[in-house]
Scaffold this active site. Structure first.
Site, short mmCIF file in Angstrom:
data_model
loop_
_atom_site.label_atom_id
_atom_site.label_comp_id
_atom_site.label_asym_id
_atom_site.label_seq_id
_atom_site.Cartn_x
_atom_site.Cartn_y
_atom_site.Cartn_z
CE LYS A 194 -2.09 3.40 2.56
NZ LYS A 194 -1.90 4.37 1.52
CD GLU A 203 13.57 1.71 9.59
OE1 GLU A 203 13.99 2.76 10.10
OE2 GLU A 203 14.15 0.63 9.70
CB CYS A 251 12.86 10.23 7.65
SG CYS A 251 13.98 9.31 6.58
CD GLU A 303 9.18 13.82 11.24
OE1 GLU A 303 8.09 13.25 11.45
OE2 GLU A 303 10.09 13.30 10.57
P1 NAP Z 1 2.21 8.93 7.32
O1 NAP Z 1 1.14 9.94 7.29
O2 NAP Z 1 2.52 8.24 8.60
O3 NAP Z 1 1.83 7.85 6.19
C1 NAP Z 1 2.68 6.77 5.86
C2 NAP Z 1 1.87 5.69 5.19
O4 NAP Z 1 0.92 5.17 6.14
C3 NAP Z 1 1.03 6.17 4.01
O5 NAP Z 1 0.97 5.15 3.04
C4 NAP Z 1 -0.32 6.40 4.64
O6 NAP Z 1 -1.41 6.34 3.75
C5 NAP Z 1 -0.39 5.24 5.60
N1 NAP Z 1 -1.34 5.42 6.70
C6 NAP Z 1 -1.90 6.57 7.15
N2 NAP Z 1 -2.73 6.31 8.19
C7 NAP Z 1 -2.68 4.97 8.38
C8 NAP Z 1 -3.31 4.10 9.31
N3 NAP Z 1 -4.14 4.53 10.24
N4 NAP Z 1 -3.04 2.78 9.23
C9 NAP Z 1 -2.17 2.29 8.30
N5 NAP Z 1 -1.56 3.08 7.39
C10 NAP Z 1 -1.79 4.40 7.44
O7 NAP Z 1 3.60 9.53 6.81
P2 NAP Z 1 3.89 10.36 5.50
O8 NAP Z 1 3.30 11.72 5.64
O9 NAP Z 1 3.52 9.56 4.30
O10 NAP Z 1 5.48 10.43 5.53
C11 NAP Z 1 6.18 11.32 6.33
C12 NAP Z 1 6.64 10.66 7.63
O11 NAP Z 1 7.39 9.49 7.32
C13 NAP Z 1 7.58 11.54 8.44
O12 NAP Z 1 7.29 11.37 9.80
C14 NAP Z 1 8.96 10.96 8.12
O13 NAP Z 1 9.94 11.22 9.09
C15 NAP Z 1 8.63 9.51 8.02
N6 NAP Z 1 9.63 8.79 7.25
C16 NAP Z 1 10.48 7.94 7.93
C17 NAP Z 1 11.48 7.28 7.23
C18 NAP Z 1 12.43 6.36 7.93
O14 NAP Z 1 13.07 5.54 7.27
N7 NAP Z 1 12.59 6.45 9.25
C19 NAP Z 1 11.60 7.47 5.86
C20 NAP Z 1 10.72 8.35 5.21
C21 NAP Z 1 9.74 9.00 5.91
P3 NAP Z 1 -2.03 7.68 3.09
O15 NAP Z 1 -0.97 8.27 2.28
O16 NAP Z 1 -3.15 7.15 2.30
O17 NAP Z 1 -2.45 8.56 4.25
#
Ligand code: NAP
Length: 511
Positions: A190, A265, A299, A398
């Site tokens: 997904k 992650e 991130c 963040e």
């Molecule tokens: P996010 O809002 O947490 O979403 C990540 C993924 O989870 C998306 O595919 C999202 O779908 C899905 N999702 C949302 N709500 C969910 C739920 N209740 N249950 C299951 N899945 C769900 O994060 P983002 O805005 O895409 O990315 C930014 C974040 O990712 C930042 O915090 C960044 O630091 C972190 N990040 C971490 C790393 C690492 O390796 N540590 C790398 C890159 C990014 P939708 O898009 O449909 O909402």
């Protein structure tokens, strides 16, 4: 739903990526409900990127069934042969690199040079894990008994549910998909709703490379309707989630009832510490790249600059000149240095933090809304705030945008305290010409990645990637460590003595 594109070749018209369904059992098709969603271009929201399947639990169920059915055969393919398919995928991605990179920029906004880097990292990962097909090493160890053989092997876990973010929409999926596949797992993926076309492109290339039907299944749609059901699904054995700490917690809770393996992650609040003896030219260039690359939406992006007081004003003056001159614009314009944010909600979130910074600290540069043509996109002017402590909300949350907070400290011990004063633990860096201090920082900074005389970004594929504290739950991506997320250890003993031998009891004859 309109035409479903299945060709692996790039459409000539970039402005019309088309309408795309899910990929289940080797077939592209609409969601069970037939619903769709539209992704718009963040640099100009009047333009549409494409239309994608809006899926729900029924689609997840179908995809998991397909992945479960395909797993034994895929697991039976010798790992070196699985590696050949991944290698071919890497070659195809290299062939289509420019097209994929342009599409990444169109859908999530970062400048094209960074999108090329995103794709290149995925190519590197494909080649890296293709090679693991000829390794996947276990261990052999001497037995404590005569005429007995002892060893361990890695085995696939089964069906992997992979949930990915939009900010690195090619390399992060590769970080998860490549080790999952080489180890013999099948996948339901997904992707983020803000980067669905990257996912479609990758899956088309995987299919072209020879991934059999059912081995990789793609289900697009929202986190609540697709991500959550995937995490909860009783027939998914391992969940690999990359995203925010808040959502990671929900995913872990959803998966807990099934006692699945969950690898998380998550977010970061990364700091660069600048010591008074640092090379300031190098610091300025490195901070601009680490803090404002991908518009601060990495991130590993640097969002805290911890500076020894004697050089703080000098550094700030130079940094401010450099940051104020950064050129904002669409990522496909090669003159652009900072692209738009991913969506309107992100702009609003960063604007809220900028206002807090204006009220509680001192805005050094930025803080204004962009004007003219940029008004149709999700742009935020790169901003630096001074005068706040390490415990201020701007230095704790963040923000995930082009907002850098400067924290002044009197000496190295205070710098260590400030760097570590966050719930996250992904990346950190120190700029110093003192070798002793550099080594102390490598020991003292509580982050999964520590850089010396480099910014907080720049991880390579062959070494573990991930963070401490609330950046994750102890797992690591990339390199050999990435295999641990998708393999079970099986330990094997062969007794060829022909008689009963008992281990772990006292075999010593009494003296
Ligand atoms: P996010 O809002 O947490 O979403 C990540 C993924 O989870 C998306 O595919 C999202 O779908 C899905 N999702 C949302 N709500 C969910 C739920 N209740 N249950 C299951 N899945 C769900 O994060 P983002 O805005 O895409 O990315 C930014 C974040 O990712 C930042 O915090 C960044 O630091 C972190 N990040 C971490 C790393 C690492 O390796 N540590 C790398 C890159 C990014 P939708 O898009 O449909 O909402």
């Amino acid at each position: 739903m309109g035409e479903i594109l299945t060709s692996s070749t790039a459409p000539a018209d970039l402005d019309n990526f088309g309408t795309h369904g899910n990929y289940v059992s080797g077939e592209w098709g609409p969601s069970v409900s037939g619903r769709t969603f539209i992704r718009r271009d963040p640099s100009d929201t009047r333009a549409t990127v494409g239309t994608f399947a809006e899926s729900d639990q029924s689609d997840v169920d179908e995809a998991v069934r397909a992945a479960r059915a395909a797993q034994p055969d895929w697991n039976g393919v010798p790992a070196p042969k699985r590696g050949e398919i991944l290698f071919r995928f890497g070659q195809l991605l290299a062939r289509d690199k420019e097209f994929v990179a342009r599409q990444v920029t169109r859908e999530m906004g970062k400048v094209i040079e960074e999108s090329r880097g995103d794709v290149q990292e995925a190519i590197d990962l494909a080649f890296l894990y293709a090679g693991e097909g000829r390794r996947l090493f276990g261990e052999t160890a001497p037995s404590e008994l005569r005429d007995k053989w002892a060893m361990s092997v890695r085995e696939a876990i089964g069906v992997a549910g992979i949930i990915t973010p939009w900010n690195v929409p090619v390399a992060i999926p590769a970080l998860r998909l490549m080790p999952a596949l080489i180890a013999g797992n099948t996948v339901v993926w997904k992707p983020a709703s803000d980067s669905p076309s990257s996912a479609v492109m990758l899956v088309r290339l995987l299919a072209e490379a020879g991934i059999p039907p059912g081995v990789v299944n793609l289900v697009t749609g929202s986190g609540n309707n697709v991500g959550l059901p995937l995490a909860q699904h009783p027939d998914v054995d391992v969940i690999a989630f990359t995203g925010s700490t808040e959502v990671g917690r929900q995913v872990a809770a959803a998966a807990a009832a099934g006692l699945k393996r969950v690898t998380l992650e998550l977010g970061g609040k990364n700091a660069i510490a600048v010591m008074a003896d640092a090379d300031l030219d190098l610091v300025v260039e490195s901070v601009v790249w680490a803090a404002f690359g991908t518009s601060g939406q990495r991130c590993t992006a640097c969002s805290r600059l911890v500076v020894e007081e004697p050089i703080a004003d000098r550094l700030l003056a130079r940094l401010s000149d450099r940051v104020s001159a950064l050129r904002l614009g669409p990522g496909l314009d090669t003159r652009t240095q900072v692209g738009p944010l991913v969506n309107h909600a992100a702009v609003e979130r960063v604007a809220r933090y900028v206002e807090i910074g204006r009220a509680d600290g001192r805005l050094v540069c930025g803080g204004d809304a962009p004007e003219g043509d940029l008004a149709n996109g999700h742009y935020v002017v790169p901003t630096i705030v001074d005068g706040l402590g390490a415990d201020h909300v701007l230095a704790q949350d963040e923000v995930f945008g082009p907002l850098l907070t400067l924290i002044r400290v009197p000496d190295y011990p205070a710098a260590v305290e400030a760097v570590n004063a966050t719930r996250y633990g992904l990346s950190s860096s120190i700029f110093t010409t003192d070798l002793h201090r550099a080594f102390r920082a490598m020991r003292d900074f509580r982050t999964g990645l520590v850089y010396v005389n480099g910014g907080t970004i720049g991880a390579e594929t062959q070494l573990p990637f991930g963070g401490m504290k609330e950046t994750g739950n102890g797992h690591r991506d990339a390199g050999r460590a990435g295999l641990d997320n998708f393999t079970e250890w099986k330990t094997l003993y062969v007794d060829y003595s022909g008689r009963l031998q008992r281990a772990q009891i006292d075999n010593q004859a009494p003296s």
